[in-house]
Design an enzyme around this catalytic site. Structure first.
Site, PDB file in Angstrom:
ATOM      1  N   ARG A  97       0.839  -1.198   0.000  1.00 21.88           N
ATOM      2  CA  ARG A  97       0.000   0.000   0.000  1.00 21.88           C
ATOM      3  C   ARG A  97       0.876   1.251   0.000  1.00 21.88           C
ATOM      4  O   ARG A  97       1.948   1.259   0.633  1.00 21.88           O
ATOM      5  CB  ARG A  97      -0.839  -0.045   1.279  1.00 21.88           C
ATOM      6  CG  ARG A  97      -1.757   1.133   1.510  1.00 21.88           C
ATOM      7  CD  ARG A  97      -2.924   1.089   0.616  1.00 21.88           C
ATOM      8  NE  ARG A  97      -4.049   1.859   1.144  1.00 21.88           N
ATOM      9  CZ  ARG A  97      -5.126   2.132   0.405  1.00 21.88           C
ATOM     10  NH1 ARG A  97      -5.218   1.727  -0.849  1.00 21.88           N
ATOM     11  NH2 ARG A  97      -6.127   2.805   0.921  1.00 21.88           N
ATOM     12  N   THR A 372      -9.810   0.484  -8.916  1.00 20.43           N
ATOM     13  CA  THR A 372      -8.938  -0.553  -8.452  1.00 20.43           C
ATOM     14  C   THR A 372      -9.069  -1.728  -9.404  1.00 20.43           C
ATOM     15  O   THR A 372      -9.990  -1.771 -10.190  1.00 20.43           O
ATOM     16  CB  THR A 372      -9.386  -0.934  -7.028  1.00 20.43           C
ATOM     17  OG1 THR A 372      -9.339   0.247  -6.258  1.00 20.43           O
ATOM     18  CG2 THR A 372      -8.573  -2.020  -6.414  1.00 20.43           C
ATOM     19  N   THR A 390      -4.291  -0.726  -6.991  1.00 21.20           N
ATOM     20  CA  THR A 390      -5.108   0.452  -7.301  1.00 21.20           C
ATOM     21  C   THR A 390      -4.315   1.737  -7.410  1.00 21.20           C
ATOM     22  O   THR A 390      -3.212   1.863  -6.869  1.00 21.20           O
ATOM     23  CB  THR A 390      -6.189   0.634  -6.208  1.00 21.20           C
ATOM     24  OG1 THR A 390      -7.133   1.602  -6.643  1.00 21.20           O
ATOM     25  CG2 THR A 390      -5.607   1.076  -4.891  1.00 21.20           C
ATOM     26  N   ASN A 392      -6.490   4.173  -6.657  1.00 24.00           N
ATOM     27  CA  ASN A 392      -7.666   4.673  -5.955  1.00 24.00           C
ATOM     28  C   ASN A 392      -8.717   5.116  -6.963  1.00 24.00           C
ATOM     29  O   ASN A 392      -9.495   4.319  -7.412  1.00 24.00           O
ATOM     30  CB  ASN A 392      -7.337   5.795  -4.977  1.00 24.00           C
ATOM     31  CG  ASN A 392      -8.527   6.094  -4.074  1.00 24.00           C
ATOM     32  OD1 ASN A 392      -9.387   5.237  -3.889  1.00 24.00           O
ATOM     33  ND2 ASN A 392      -8.597   7.289  -3.526  1.00 24.00           N
ATOM     34  N   ASP A 414      -7.987   8.204   0.880  1.00 23.79           N
ATOM     35  CA  ASP A 414      -8.437   7.108   1.747  1.00 23.79           C
ATOM     36  C   ASP A 414      -8.133   7.373   3.225  1.00 23.79           C
ATOM     37  O   ASP A 414      -8.595   6.631   4.098  1.00 23.79           O
ATOM     38  CB  ASP A 414      -7.811   5.777   1.321  1.00 23.79           C
ATOM     39  CG  ASP A 414      -8.627   5.102   0.216  1.00 23.79           C
ATOM     40  OD1 ASP A 414      -9.742   5.556  -0.064  1.00 23.79           O
ATOM     41  OD2 ASP A 414      -8.143   4.113  -0.360  1.00 23.79           O
ATOM     42  N   SER A 443      -7.451   0.893   3.803  1.00 28.37           N
ATOM     43  CA  SER A 443      -8.005   0.371   2.547  1.00 28.37           C
ATOM     44  C   SER A 443      -9.157  -0.579   2.836  1.00 28.37           C
ATOM     45  O   SER A 443      -9.299  -1.089   3.957  1.00 28.37           O
ATOM     46  CB  SER A 443      -6.907  -0.402   1.812  1.00 28.37           C
ATOM     47  OG  SER A 443      -7.430  -1.020   0.664  1.00 28.37           O
ATOM     48  N   GLY A 464     -13.783  -1.519  -6.103  1.00 21.15           N
ATOM     49  CA  GLY A 464     -15.093  -0.982  -5.716  1.00 21.15           C
ATOM     50  C   GLY A 464     -15.081  -0.178  -4.431  1.00 21.15           C
ATOM     51  O   GLY A 464     -16.138   0.029  -3.827  1.00 21.15           O
ATOM     52  N   GLY A 465     -13.898   0.268  -3.993  1.00 21.44           N
ATOM     53  CA  GLY A 465     -13.844   1.107  -2.786  1.00 21.44           C
ATOM     54  C   GLY A 465     -14.492   0.406  -1.611  1.00 21.44           C
ATOM     55  O   GLY A 465     -14.238  -0.783  -1.354  1.00 21.44           O
TER      56      GLY A 465
HETATM   57  O1  DON Z   1      -8.066   1.012  -0.916  1.00 19.55           O
HETATM   58  C1  DON Z   1      -9.250   1.239  -1.087  1.00 19.55           C
HETATM   59  O2  DON Z   1     -10.118   0.772  -0.396  1.00 19.55           O
HETATM   60  C2  DON Z   1      -9.662   2.126  -2.250  1.00 19.55           C
HETATM   61  N1  DON Z   1      -8.590   3.019  -2.564  1.00 19.55           N
HETATM   62  C3  DON Z   1     -10.019   1.265  -3.400  1.00 19.55           C
HETATM   63  C4  DON Z   1     -10.477   2.080  -4.577  1.00 19.55           C
HETATM   64  C5  DON Z   1     -11.332   1.343  -5.492  1.00 19.55           C
HETATM   65  O3  DON Z   1     -11.610   0.190  -5.342  1.00 19.55           O
HETATM   66  C6  DON Z   1     -11.892   2.130  -6.593  1.00 19.55           C
HETATM   67  N2  DON Z   1     -12.682   1.294  -7.432  1.00 19.55           N
HETATM   68  N3  DON Z   1     -13.772   1.376  -7.764  1.00 19.55           N
END
Ligand code: DON
Length: 562
Positions: A97, A372, A390, A392, A414, A443, A464-465
């Site tokens: 990360r 991501t 990712t 992000n 984040d 994350s 997908g955040g």
């Molecule tokens: O680390 C994380 O949780 C976020 N930066 C992930 C970002 C992400 O999955 C964006 N996608 N849709």
């Protein structure tokens, strides 16, 4: 005791049977599979496996290939997580990360009045953390790799220098990103700035290709020192960013002990903090384990209600207790404790949605000491790798390092810029995830491997955040409880909730009318989303073959195997 009682209820309910679902079968391979966000990256992974490389070799090659063919999320300017299970049962988790630059400060995104300055952590040079991807790949290769390093990077170099045809989706993305790329770059990234990209157009990334050559020839020094590092720091200076040569030199990825926990007869192996993914996934599974999920139809009001109520509680805990373990004492043991999760669900009411305002994090005293991408790989020996990586946001900070040709992340978003103020995914944070120099931002990435009877069973992950964790949660329930195959489990419509905002996001068609009526009566509020997650997964079938679940309905994702 409560668990036993509910399990008995489950047995009675099981007698009622579950709904028959239509079987959609993904690519089935005899020996090995690579499932990723791009057909060319999956092919490169399989070529490496056919050359005698193992799953980790293939993962390194796929990570670099995605940096070229899927630059919106694949990267060398970002970071990620790798979970591996080798055929001898060894498990490992690599945290690569990004980290906050040494000059970062807790209030760096606040104005004089203490309010968050919109977009500052999302767009442009100040949004980037110190990239971890290249160091991560070097470390993964050092520990588990078997083919020469240069062989793993060459395919990405060939694609970058020779060019490759854009998919329809990619053409659309580049067209849509044009204005932002012009706005945030001090030196125009000419190769991606064409006016009207179309499917099939050839695109080249020559500067990126040369950067990859430096990495091929010099390993981590090809990125963290020399020309690439100098270009990156010059880029920061032109755009008032913070990353310094020292930050780059000091960056180190970390091997961590994987998070493990049991769900029924399955063992979940997932990513520990600095990701919240593994902890929250296991909390969710433990929270729903005592209930008769199997006997309740997939996406029935009963199952949705149960999942949402578990999600509220787990995301409230996430906000309070999860952060970089090198800076904050994350109470992992307690959060994963069966009794703790039972207690959290003790006020679950099967007939009523609990307003999130009534939910707080659990009591833990004295802590113990969209974009991501994910890919899943199993090789012919049974080594398995799950990687989520990712920038992000989509194309990260939108900044391309001039002369080196790669996009930089906007991972700083984040962090919690201010307690109680949501980030781009609407999630909140507190002390645990405040900005501190050299700290990793929290994350949700959840690269996960599942064992059944001590054997490899599933490899799974998604972008997908904040929806990452709940997507993986549902895919596991789909296979384990709803008896779906891998592709079917990936295709199935998903829902998501995260405590706050107090709404349930659903993909169109996820709910039958009668279920949405009864859930609304219980007090749930819905919002629709085009897509939740983009899961790429592999399932070991009872006959030992492998079934892919490539999320081709939601992306260009493709499986390759043999
Ligand atoms: O680390 C994380 O949780 C976020 N930066 C992930 C970002 C992400 O999955 C964006 N996608 N849709």
């Amino acid at each position: 005791m409560k668990r036993v009682c509910i399990l008995l209820l489950a047995l009675v309910a099981l007698a009622c049977g579950s709904e028959n679902t239509k079987k959609v079968v993904g690519l089935v391979a005899d020996s090995a599979l690579v499932v990723s966000a791009h057909p060319l990256a999956s092919k490169i992974g399989v070529d490496i496996l056919k050359k005698g490389g193992n799953a980790v070799d293939a993962a390194v090659a796929v990570q670099f290939a995605l940096a070229v063919v899927f630059p919106a999320a694949g990267n060398i300017g970002g970071g990620g997580y790798l979970v591996a299970r080798m055929d001898n049962g060894t498990i490992a988790a690599l945290d690569y990360r990004e980290k906050a630059p040494a000059k970062a400060t807790t209030n760096m995104y606040l104005d004089k009045n203490g309010d968050v300055i919109p977009n500052l952590s999302l767009e442009g040079h100040l949004a980037s953390g110190v990239p971890g991807s290249v160091d991560g790949m070097v470390e993964a290769h050092k520990k588990f790799g078997s083919l020469p390093w240069k062989d793993l990077i060459q395919p990405a170099i060939d694609l970058a220098l020779g060019g490759f045809p854009l998919t329809a989706r990619e053409a659309k993305w580049f067209n849509g990103m044009r204005e932002d790329l012009l706005k945030y770059n001090t030196v125009k990234p000419e190769n991606v700035l064409k006016d009207n990209w179309k499917e099939g157009d050839l695109i080249k990334f020559v500067d990126l290709g040369h950067t990859l050559e430096l990495i091929r020839d010099n390993g981590r020094a090809g990125f963290y020192e020399g020309k690439t590092a100098e270009n990156l720091v010059a880029e920061m200076k032109r755009g008032n960013g913070l990353i310094s040569l020292e930050d780059l030199k000091n960056y180190k990825s970390d091997w961590r002990e994987p998070i493990t926990g049991n769900y029924k007869e399955y063992k979940i192996i997932s990513m520990p903090p600095s990701s919240s993914g593994g902890v929250c996934l296991i909390q969710l599974l433990k929270s729903v384990e005592p209930y008769p999920i199997k006997s309740w139809r997939h996406n029935s009001s009963k199952n949705i209600h149960l999942m949402v109520e578990a999600e509220r509680r787990v995301y409230a805990d996430r906000t309070k207790y999860l952060g970089d373990p090198d800076f904050f004492n994350v109470p992992v043991k307690r959060l994963l404790d069966d009794q703790y999760n039972d207690e959290r669900m003790s006020n679950f009411n099967p007939d009523r949605a609990t307003p999130s305002s009534e939910i707080k994090e659990g009591k833990i005293e004295g802590y113990e000491s969209e974009e991501t991408t994910h890919f899943s790989i199993v090789d012919a020996k049974g080594n398995a790798v799950a990687v989520t990586t990712t920038l992000n946001g989509w194309f990260g900070s939108h900044v391309v390092v001039a002369g080196s040709g790669f996009f930089l992340n906007n991972e700083m978003d984040d962090f919690s810029a201010k307690p109680g103020v949501p980030n781009q995914f609407g999630v909140l944070g507190a002390e645990a995830n405040k900005i501190e120099p050299n700290k990793r931002m929290l994350s949700a990435m959840t690269p996960t491997i599942v064992e059944k009877n001590k054997e490899l069973f599933m490899v799974v992950g998604t972008p997908g955040g904040s929806t990452i964790i709940t997507s993986i949660f549902q895919v596991i329930l789909n296979v384990v409880d709803h008896k779906m195959g891998m592709q079917e489990a990936v295709d199935a419509k998903r829902i998501h909730s995260q405590w706050l905002p107090d709404v349930v996001a659903i993909e169109g068609g996820a709910l039958k009318k009668e279920d949405s009526i009864s859930l609304t009566k219980m007090g749930h509020v819905f919002t629709t989303r085009r897509a939740i997650g983009r899961v790429d997964a592999i399932l070991v079938l009872p006959n030992g073959k492998l079934e892919a679940g490539a999320d081709h309905l939601r992306g260009d994702d493709r499986a390759e195997g043999y």
